[in-house]
Design an enzyme around this catalytic site. Structure first.
Site, PDB file in Angstrom:
ATOM      1  N   CYS A 158     -25.004  61.045  25.202  1.00  0.00           N
ATOM      2  CA  CYS A 158     -24.081  62.105  24.789  1.00  0.00           C
ATOM      3  C   CYS A 158     -22.644  61.767  25.199  1.00  0.00           C
ATOM      4  O   CYS A 158     -22.318  61.774  26.383  1.00  0.00           O
ATOM      5  CB  CYS A 158     -24.555  63.420  25.416  1.00  0.00           C
ATOM      6  SG  CYS A 158     -23.375  64.765  25.335  1.00  0.00           S
ATOM      7  N   CYS A 168     -20.833  64.456  27.167  1.00  0.00           N
ATOM      8  CA  CYS A 168     -21.408  64.515  28.523  1.00  0.00           C
ATOM      9  C   CYS A 168     -20.739  63.467  29.419  1.00  0.00           C
ATOM     10  O   CYS A 168     -20.388  63.757  30.565  1.00  0.00           O
ATOM     11  CB  CYS A 168     -22.914  64.262  28.497  1.00  0.00           C
ATOM     12  SG  CYS A 168     -23.877  65.466  27.569  1.00  0.00           S
TER      13      CYS A 168
END
Length: 125
Positions: free
Chosen positions: A30, A33
């Protein structure tokens, strides 16, 4: 204090045993993230009294599913074992700082009263 890694086995105990716990639900693949990680780490250094925990949703699927994680990153804040914040999306540093201060400033007696009132509402006919 550096961030701590949570597992399915340690999640519940960590939330119960600490006054304030922020949990970053993330995954290695991600991009947002990975961008949020240094912001979260900096907050952990600034607020050693707050547990900053990370839970890899790929490796710890049981807790991620139980928590209803449908998008990552998702940030949850727990105070005295009660979830008081839950939002998907990476927060910028100033917004994370505001969140930490807001959670620290909560009147938990009031929060518990609100939860009790919501759970004891009279059924509607």
């Amino acid at each position: 204090m550096a961030t701590v890694e949570l597992t399915d086995a340690t999640f519940e105990q960590t939330v119960k045993d600490n006054d304030i716990v922020l949990v970053d639900f993330w995954a290695e693949w991600c991009g947002p993230c990975r961008m949020f990680a240094p912001v979260f780490e900096a907050s952990s250094e600034k607020h050693p009294d707050v547990v900053h925990a990370k839970l890899d949703t790929e490796a710890q699927q049981q807790i991620a599913a139980a928590a209803g994680i449908t998008a990552i990153p998702t940030l949850m804040a727990f105070r005295e074992g009660i979830m008081v914040f839950n939002q998907a999306g990476a927060l910028p540093g100033p917004a994370l700082e505001q969140l930490v201060e807001a959670v620290k400033g909560l009147d938990m007696d009031d929060v518990r009263q609100q939860i009790a009132a919501a759970g004891n509402g009279a059924p509607r006919s």
